[in-house]
Design a protein around this motif. Sequence first.
Motif, PDB file in Angstrom:
ATOM      1  N   VAL A 143      24.081   3.295 -12.336  1.00 16.77           N
ATOM      2  CA  VAL A 143      22.842   3.479 -11.587  1.00 16.77           C
ATOM      3  C   VAL A 143      21.998   2.205 -11.636  1.00 16.77           C
ATOM      4  O   VAL A 143      21.409   1.795 -10.631  1.00 16.77           O
ATOM      5  CB  VAL A 143      22.035   4.674 -12.145  1.00 16.77           C
ATOM      6  N   SER A 144      21.937   1.563 -12.802  1.00 12.98           N
ATOM      7  CA  SER A 144      21.128   0.346 -12.954  1.00 12.98           C
ATOM      8  C   SER A 144      21.660  -0.779 -12.062  1.00 12.98           C
ATOM      9  O   SER A 144      20.877  -1.543 -11.480  1.00 12.98           O
ATOM     10  CB  SER A 144      21.128  -0.112 -14.414  1.00 12.98           C
ATOM     11  N   GLN A 145      22.979  -0.860 -11.917  1.00  9.36           N
ATOM     12  CA  GLN A 145      23.568  -1.873 -11.038  1.00  9.36           C
ATOM     13  C   GLN A 145      23.186  -1.607  -9.588  1.00  9.36           C
ATOM     14  O   GLN A 145      22.881  -2.534  -8.830  1.00  9.36           O
ATOM     15  CB  GLN A 145      25.089  -1.877 -11.194  1.00  9.36           C
ATOM     16  N   PHE A 146      23.188  -0.319  -9.217  1.00  9.49           N
ATOM     17  CA  PHE A 146      22.779   0.053  -7.861  1.00  9.49           C
ATOM     18  C   PHE A 146      21.303  -0.269  -7.631  1.00  9.49           C
ATOM     19  O   PHE A 146      20.926  -0.801  -6.582  1.00  9.49           O
ATOM     20  CB  PHE A 146      23.036   1.547  -7.648  1.00  9.49           C
ATOM     21  N   MET A 147      20.447   0.035  -8.622  1.00  6.85           N
ATOM     22  CA  MET A 147      19.007  -0.202  -8.488  1.00  6.85           C
ATOM     23  C   MET A 147      18.695  -1.689  -8.361  1.00  6.85           C
ATOM     24  O   MET A 147      17.702  -2.078  -7.743  1.00  6.85           O
ATOM     25  CB  MET A 147      18.271   0.383  -9.695  1.00  6.85           C
ATOM     26  N   ASN A 148      19.545  -2.539  -8.959  1.00  6.26           N
ATOM     27  CA  ASN A 148      19.329  -3.981  -8.903  1.00  6.26           C
ATOM     28  C   ASN A 148      20.007  -4.644  -7.705  1.00  6.26           C
ATOM     29  O   ASN A 148      20.002  -5.864  -7.584  1.00  6.26           O
ATOM     30  CB  ASN A 148      19.859  -4.638 -10.189  1.00  6.26           C
ATOM     31  N   SER A 149      20.589  -3.828  -6.825  1.00  6.10           N
ATOM     32  CA  SER A 149      21.341  -4.364  -5.688  1.00  6.10           C
ATOM     33  C   SER A 149      20.448  -4.894  -4.569  1.00  6.10           C
ATOM     34  O   SER A 149      20.918  -5.591  -3.676  1.00  6.10           O
ATOM     35  CB  SER A 149      22.256  -3.272  -5.114  1.00  6.10           C
ATOM     36  N   GLY A 150      19.167  -4.536  -4.609  1.00 10.82           N
ATOM     37  CA  GLY A 150      18.265  -4.917  -3.527  1.00 10.82           C
ATOM     38  C   GLY A 150      17.972  -3.768  -2.585  1.00 10.82           C
ATOM     39  O   GLY A 150      17.106  -3.878  -1.703  1.00 10.82           O
ATOM     40  N   PHE A 151      18.691  -2.652  -2.753  1.00 10.97           N
ATOM     41  CA  PHE A 151      18.504  -1.498  -1.868  1.00 10.97           C
ATOM     42  C   PHE A 151      17.064  -0.990  -1.897  1.00 10.97           C
ATOM     43  O   PHE A 151      16.468  -0.700  -0.853  1.00 10.97           O
ATOM     44  CB  PHE A 151      19.460  -0.374  -2.269  1.00 10.97           C
ATOM     45  N   ILE A 152      16.490  -0.886  -3.102  1.00 11.21           N
ATOM     46  CA  ILE A 152      15.120  -0.371  -3.234  1.00 11.21           C
ATOM     47  C   ILE A 152      14.130  -1.292  -2.540  1.00 11.21           C
ATOM     48  O   ILE A 152      13.218  -0.841  -1.845  1.00 11.21           O
ATOM     49  CB  ILE A 152      14.735  -0.188  -4.721  1.00 11.21           C
ATOM     50  N   TRP A 153      14.322  -2.625  -2.714  1.00  9.52           N
ATOM     51  CA  TRP A 153      13.423  -3.574  -2.049  1.00  9.52           C
ATOM     52  C   TRP A 153      13.505  -3.429  -0.531  1.00  9.52           C
ATOM     53  O   TRP A 153      12.467  -3.412   0.159  1.00  9.52           O
ATOM     54  CB  TRP A 153      13.784  -5.005  -2.439  1.00  9.52           C
ATOM     55  N   ALA A 154      14.712  -3.339  -0.010  1.00 11.06           N
ATOM     56  CA  ALA A 154      14.887  -3.209   1.440  1.00 11.06           C
ATOM     57  C   ALA A 154      14.292  -1.898   1.955  1.00 11.06           C
ATOM     58  O   ALA A 154      13.676  -1.851   3.020  1.00 11.06           O
ATOM     59  CB  ALA A 154      16.370  -3.296   1.798  1.00 11.06           C
ATOM     60  N   LEU A 155      14.482  -0.813   1.181  1.00  8.34           N
ATOM     61  CA  LEU A 155      13.945   0.481   1.584  1.00  8.34           C
ATOM     62  C   LEU A 155      12.417   0.465   1.569  1.00  8.34           C
ATOM     63  O   LEU A 155      11.770   0.986   2.491  1.00  8.34           O
ATOM     64  CB  LEU A 155      14.474   1.574   0.653  1.00  8.34           C
ATOM     65  N   LEU A 156      11.832  -0.138   0.540  1.00  9.34           N
ATOM     66  CA  LEU A 156      10.368  -0.241   0.468  1.00  9.34           C
ATOM     67  C   LEU A 156       9.822  -1.088   1.616  1.00  9.34           C
ATOM     68  O   LEU A 156       8.752  -0.785   2.170  1.00  9.34           O
ATOM     69  CB  LEU A 156       9.954  -0.848  -0.876  1.00  9.34           C
ATOM     70  N   SER A 157      10.560  -2.140   1.989  1.00  8.96           N
ATOM     71  CA  SER A 157      10.113  -2.963   3.116  1.00  8.96           C
ATOM     72  C   SER A 157      10.124  -2.161   4.407  1.00  8.96           C
ATOM     73  O   SER A 157       9.224  -2.295   5.248  1.00  8.96           O
ATOM     74  CB  SER A 157      11.007  -4.208   3.259  1.00  8.96           C
ATOM     75  N   ALA A 158      11.131  -1.287   4.579  1.00  9.27           N
ATOM     76  CA  ALA A 158      11.201  -0.431   5.769  1.00  9.27           C
ATOM     77  C   ALA A 158      10.029   0.545   5.814  1.00  9.27           C
ATOM     78  O   ALA A 158       9.419   0.763   6.869  1.00  9.27           O
ATOM     79  CB  ALA A 158      12.527   0.331   5.786  1.00  9.27           C
ATOM     80  N   ILE A 159       9.703   1.120   4.656  1.00  4.22           N
ATOM     81  CA  ILE A 159       8.581   2.071   4.591  1.00  4.22           C
ATOM     82  C   ILE A 159       7.268   1.366   4.923  1.00  4.22           C
ATOM     83  O   ILE A 159       6.442   1.883   5.703  1.00  4.22           O
ATOM     84  CB  ILE A 159       8.514   2.721   3.197  1.00  4.22           C
ATOM     85  N   CYS A 160       7.061   0.178   4.364  1.00  7.30           N
ATOM     86  CA  CYS A 160       5.821  -0.558   4.629  1.00  7.30           C
ATOM     87  C   CYS A 160       5.750  -1.045   6.078  1.00  7.30           C
ATOM     88  O   CYS A 160       4.672  -1.099   6.686  1.00  7.30           O
ATOM     89  CB  CYS A 160       5.699  -1.742   3.669  1.00  7.30           C
ATOM     90  N   TYR A 161       6.907  -1.402   6.650  1.00  9.75           N
ATOM     91  CA  TYR A 161       6.952  -1.795   8.059  1.00  9.75           C
ATOM     92  C   TYR A 161       6.562  -0.613   8.942  1.00  9.75           C
ATOM     93  O   TYR A 161       5.788  -0.765   9.906  1.00  9.75           O
ATOM     94  CB  TYR A 161       8.362  -2.285   8.391  1.00  9.75           C
ATOM     95  N   ALA A 162       7.058   0.562   8.602  1.00  9.50           N
ATOM     96  CA  ALA A 162       6.709   1.766   9.359  1.00  9.50           C
ATOM     97  C   ALA A 162       5.211   2.053   9.245  1.00  9.50           C
ATOM     98  O   ALA A 162       4.554   2.410  10.239  1.00  9.50           O
ATOM     99  CB  ALA A 162       7.512   2.962   8.836  1.00  9.50           C
ATOM    100  N   LEU A 163       4.658   1.907   8.058  1.00  9.76           N
ATOM    101  CA  LEU A 163       3.227   2.125   7.853  1.00  9.76           C
ATOM    102  C   LEU A 163       2.403   1.098   8.628  1.00  9.76           C
ATOM    103  O   LEU A 163       1.321   1.420   9.143  1.00  9.76           O
ATOM    104  CB  LEU A 163       2.895   2.057   6.363  1.00  9.76           C
ATOM    105  N   THR A 164       2.924  -0.138   8.735  1.00 12.13           N
ATOM    106  CA  THR A 164       2.252  -1.172   9.521  1.00 12.13           C
ATOM    107  C   THR A 164       2.205  -0.782  10.995  1.00 12.13           C
ATOM    108  O   THR A 164       1.157  -0.858  11.648  1.00 12.13           O
ATOM    109  CB  THR A 164       2.981  -2.532   9.376  1.00 12.13           C
ATOM    110  N   MET A 165       3.350  -0.369  11.548  1.00 14.99           N
ATOM    111  CA  MET A 165       3.411   0.041  12.956  1.00 14.99           C
ATOM    112  C   MET A 165       2.541   1.265  13.209  1.00 14.99           C
ATOM    113  O   MET A 165       1.799   1.333  14.204  1.00 14.99           O
ATOM    114  CB  MET A 165       4.862   0.340  13.360  1.00 14.99           C
TER     115      MET A 165
END
Length: 297
Positions: free
Chosen positions: A144-166
Amino acid sequence: MNVRSMLKLTISMAIFGSIGFFTTQTGLPAVELVFVRCICATIFLGGLWLITGGHKTEDWNRSEVMKTIVCGIFLVLNWVFLFKAFEVMSISVAISIYNLAPIFVLILGSVFLAEKMGIRSICATAICFFGSILIIGIESFTSVSQFMNSGFIWALLSAICYALTMFTSKTIHGMSSYALTYIQTITGIILLLPFCDFAAFEGLTNTNWLYILGTGLIHTGFVYYLFFDSVRDLPTVIVSVLVFVDPVVAILLDALLLSFRPDLLQVLGIVLIFGSILYTVFYPKQTINKVKTSSSQ
């Protein structure tokens, strides 16, 4: 349909599609790069604002200024999270996850605007998330820790913030694009200043600085002026479709310039994400048309 606004949004998304490549050439971490972007964009947009005389006729409204500041916070966090994703995963993978934003816009609409999401939209959303798991190569992770450090969370958070921006920017109507983006970049400078490590700027080459200034003046100042000047005049469906110009350009550049070669599961993930998003965007329109047709009969 506002053709001029459509053209502006298309150009802004095409330019923004190269941001991943520029980011990898700057030599700066995410926070410091976004900080410089905000400074460059503030100078660029402030100069245009003064030259055009728009600051003299600006219609200031306390409520809209507060909304713009909130939108600016989402925008800056969107940049930081996206650039942190670029640091640990390929541009194509990060951009594909980042473009889940239209799905999040629809979810926000269902929560705050009482817009109903049908079973098909919910299924499409689930498929999008499944595709995002495939695209990061879930089969290669052993913990799980390897998955969490993959960048997936950062990319997902960027998508959420982009949606909130729009989503937030659609509620701002009285301010000019100059004022809107100027306030947002000023907000970014204030927000990031305490977290900025100025030692990161030591040892940068002239080439690094060219890419840094490019991300600041072109990708931030010029692109976001075009983005906010157009997005308010277009329906949400059109905006959701035109933002796909961004990932198409990004993936092409990643493949041509950085030699990204997706495996079969990653290709399937990309297809599932963009296929589901397009279906979700267009299906409500088709439903409305069917209802109108049956009513007229």
